[in-house]
Design an enzyme around this catalytic site. Structure first.
Site, PDB file in Angstrom:
ATOM      1  N   GLU A   4       0.926  -1.195  -0.101  1.00 47.81           N
ATOM      2  CA  GLU A   4       0.054  -0.003   0.053  1.00 47.81           C
ATOM      3  C   GLU A   4       0.783   1.394   0.051  1.00 47.81           C
ATOM      4  O   GLU A   4       1.978   1.345   0.427  1.00 47.81           O
ATOM      5  CB  GLU A   4      -0.948  -0.061   1.190  1.00 47.81           C
ATOM      6  N   CYS A  60       3.545   8.502   1.499  1.00 47.70           N
ATOM      7  CA  CYS A  60       4.085   7.190   2.319  1.00 47.70           C
ATOM      8  C   CYS A  60       4.284   6.188   1.534  1.00 47.70           C
ATOM      9  O   CYS A  60       3.155   5.625   0.825  1.00 47.70           O
ATOM     10  CB  CYS A  60       3.200   7.223   3.433  1.00 47.70           C
ATOM     11  N   CYS A  85       6.518  -7.361   6.497  1.00 40.57           N
ATOM     12  CA  CYS A  85       7.654  -6.893   7.302  1.00 40.57           C
ATOM     13  C   CYS A  85       8.146  -7.882   8.279  1.00 40.57           C
ATOM     14  O   CYS A  85       7.269  -8.695   8.762  1.00 40.57           O
ATOM     15  CB  CYS A  85       7.149  -5.748   7.929  1.00 40.57           C
ATOM     16  N   CYS A 132       7.113  -5.987  15.062  1.00 39.55           N
ATOM     17  CA  CYS A 132       6.552  -5.094  16.381  1.00 39.55           C
ATOM     18  C   CYS A 132       5.317  -5.344  16.613  1.00 39.55           C
ATOM     19  O   CYS A 132       4.208  -5.512  15.781  1.00 39.55           O
ATOM     20  CB  CYS A 132       6.759  -3.748  15.868  1.00 39.55           C
ATOM     21  N   CYS A 155       2.060  -3.421  15.390  1.00 35.92           N
ATOM     22  CA  CYS A 155       2.100  -2.857  14.122  1.00 35.92           C
ATOM     23  C   CYS A 155       1.499  -4.031  12.999  1.00 35.92           C
ATOM     24  O   CYS A 155       1.717  -5.198  13.077  1.00 35.92           O
ATOM     25  CB  CYS A 155       3.260  -2.673  13.684  1.00 35.92           C
TER      26      CYS A 155
HETATM   27  N1  SAH Z   1       9.887  -0.087   9.679  1.00 36.68           N
HETATM   28  C1  SAH Z   1       9.916   1.460   9.743  1.00 36.68           C
HETATM   29  C2  SAH Z   1       8.716   1.816   9.134  1.00 36.68           C
HETATM   30  C3  SAH Z   1       7.510   1.558   9.992  1.00 36.68           C
HETATM   31  S1  SAH Z   1       6.087   2.702   9.864  1.00 36.68           S
HETATM   32  C4  SAH Z   1      10.059   1.587  11.274  1.00 36.68           C
HETATM   33  O1  SAH Z   1      10.127   0.935  12.083  1.00 36.68           O
HETATM   34  O2  SAH Z   1      10.373   2.822  11.368  1.00 36.68           O
HETATM   35  C5  SAH Z   1       6.289   4.028  10.309  1.00 36.68           C
HETATM   36  C6  SAH Z   1       6.312   4.284  11.924  1.00 36.68           C
HETATM   37  O3  SAH Z   1       4.731   3.869  12.055  1.00 36.68           O
HETATM   38  C7  SAH Z   1       7.108   3.504  12.896  1.00 36.68           C
HETATM   39  O4  SAH Z   1       7.392   4.413  13.696  1.00 36.68           O
HETATM   40  C8  SAH Z   1       6.056   2.645  13.376  1.00 36.68           C
HETATM   41  O5  SAH Z   1       6.733   2.036  14.450  1.00 36.68           O
HETATM   42  C9  SAH Z   1       4.845   3.182  13.359  1.00 36.68           C
HETATM   43  N2  SAH Z   1       3.650   2.415  13.692  1.00 36.68           N
HETATM   44  C10 SAH Z   1       3.555   1.079  13.356  1.00 36.68           C
HETATM   45  N3  SAH Z   1       2.351   0.527  13.984  1.00 36.68           N
HETATM   46  C11 SAH Z   1       1.579   1.709  14.509  1.00 36.68           C
HETATM   47  C12 SAH Z   1       0.506   1.585  15.164  1.00 36.68           C
HETATM   48  N4  SAH Z   1      -0.368   0.737  15.278  1.00 36.68           N
HETATM   49  N5  SAH Z   1       0.211   2.830  15.553  1.00 36.68           N
HETATM   50  C13 SAH Z   1       0.983   4.150  15.632  1.00 36.68           C
HETATM   51  N6  SAH Z   1       2.046   3.981  14.757  1.00 36.68           N
HETATM   52  C14 SAH Z   1       2.693   2.733  14.478  1.00 36.68           C
END
Ligand code: SAH
Length: 411
Positions: free
Chosen positions: A135, A159, A166, A170, A173
């Site tokens: 996406e 974005c 991934c 985490c 996420c």
């Molecule tokens: N892998 C990269 C990009 C991830 S997306 C990274 O870890 O930075 C970008 C941001 O969104 C990251 O900081 C990620 O931790 C955050 N993120 C992921 N899931 C989320 C959620 N459910 N609510 C808020 N932020 C989130």
């Protein structure tokens, strides 16, 4: 055999099944293992957007076409954002067919666009050649007359995804809970940008024709786990036309969960992109849980590498911190965060971006209370840390941070 019937959402029945199985897993509290190496899959076909400027000419002459055609092709692609040679009247018909076949195979098919915020947020679900789904989200800000687009300067941020899925696992996420399918090629990353830029140029977003000002690698995937393709895509994003998209390096943000050796590598490339580090906790005990990669490179390692990035590039580093109710949002943790970020006696090198958690389906976690969020901000500000709370654009269409898992489309 007949083709399976497409569904209303544009997904095939087998895709609907796969994604609802994923939702069930998340609801059941499943957690994913960390995956560093991407599975080897059939490579996407070669594309014009994979070629560096010096390779482009050789590729064209290799096809038996005169070298000057390379500049023509690049002008169509990068200046006119046109990936369909059928209308390129400055090329003979036979050459158009050759170029299409050799350099412009379809890489991404739009499955379904979804918009919200008065049309100023547009999320697109794309299907790749092997059926993987990714996406991208286009967000336009400061559109006069559209309150949901926010105030300030008229600008657009795109974005983009760097991997299908991934491997960083985490638990808060949605993408991380789906696991890693594969790395994207440079062209698969760049086609998302060309498509977004074209949508804006065509005036399809409220606010009249416009251009992409900012690119954030904050869609699906861990960009630094797909270093080579991400770096190639950045070089093409910043190359001036006709050999690239002419987007300023300062307008590009690479967001990482903290792959320390790769942060060091990126600093050494000498490209002044903005680095964003997803910290989410100032202490190892909690960060081990929120970002499993912390067991490999801990808070001190990650902050040190971010500090080194700042010293080498002079670019202020962003620290991403998703505020999760009663998990990481106490004032004690805000104090500790200020402490771990202090370097050379101050915080001028860093900016903290607080993201209200976007709850994923079935997750036990939710966003912080307003007053806890306010206290967290105040605690940082009192210690001289520059901090903002990220808006939650795209929430209604599951287009906000961490929600990109293609699940909404199975409904
Ligand atoms: N892998 C990269 C990009 C991830 S997306 C990274 O870890 O930075 C970008 C941001 O969104 C990251 O900081 C990620 O931790 C955050 N993120 C992921 N899931 C989320 C959620 N459910 N609510 C808020 N932020 C989130």
């Amino acid at each position: 055999m007949t083709e399976p019937m497409p569904t209303a959402g544009g997904l095939r029945p087998d895709e609907v099944d796969a994604y609802s199985a994923l939702e069930d897993r998340v609801r059941a509290g499943a957690t994913m293992p960390l995956t560093m190496a991407a599975p080897r899959r059939a490579k996407p076909p070669r594309h014009w957007l994979d070629l560096a400027a010096d390779e482009a000419r050789a590729a064209v002459t290799g096809l038996g076409l005169p070298g000057f055609r390379a500049d023509q092709i690049s002008r169509h692609v990068f200046e006119h954002l046109d990936l369909d040679p059928s209308g390129w009247t400055d090329l003979p018909l036979a050459a158009r067919a050759q170029v299409t076949e050799a350099f412009l195979p379809p890489l991404l098919t739009s499955v379904r666009p979804l918009s919200c915020d008065g049309g100023t947020t547009l999320k697109t679900l794309w299907r790749l050649h092997d059926g993987s789904l990714i996406e991208s989200v286009l967000m336009r800000y400061g559109v006069p007359g559209v309150r949901a687009s926010g105030s300030g300067r008229n600008r657009a941020t795109l974005c983009i995804s760097s991997q299908a899925g991934c491997g960083m696992a985490c638990p808060f996420c949605a993408t991380g809970q789906g696991g890693l399918q594969r790395n994207l090629s440079a062209a698969e990353i760049l086609v998302q940008v060309v498509a977004g830029a074209r949508t804006l140029a065509d005036g399809a977003i409220p606010g009249g024709p416009g251009r992409v000002n900012n690119i954030v690698f904050m869609g699906m995937g861990e960009p630094l786990a797909n270093y080579r393709a991400v770096l190639a895509s950045i070089r093409t994003l910043i190359a001036p036309a006709p050999h690239g998209l002419g987007i300023g390096a300062r307008g590009i943000t690479v967001s990482t969960v903290g792959l320390v050796p790769r942060i060091e590598g990126l600093a050494d490339e000498g490209i002044p992109v903005t680095l964003a580090v997803s910290l989410h906790a100032p202490d190892d005990e909690l960060r081990d849980e929120l970002c499993p990669i912390n067991t490999r490179w801990n808070v001190a390692d990650v902050v040190d590498s971010a500090w080194r990035y700042f010293r080498l590039t002079r670019r202020r580093v962003s620290i991403e911190y998703a505020l999760i109710r009663d998990v990481n949002d106490s004032t004690e943790r805000a104090q500790l965060l200020a402490d771990v970020l202090r370097r050379d006696g101050g915080h001028g090198w860093v900016h903290v971006n607080l993201i209200p958690l976007n709850p994923t389906p079935g997750s036990k976690w939710t966003a912080s209370r307003r007053r806890d969020e306010a206290a967290f901000v105040q605690t940082l500000e009192r210690r001289g840390v520059s901090v903002t709370v990220r808006d939650t654009r795209g929430r209604e269409i599951d287009g906000a941070c961490g929600q990109l898992a293609a699940t909404a489309l199975t409904e």
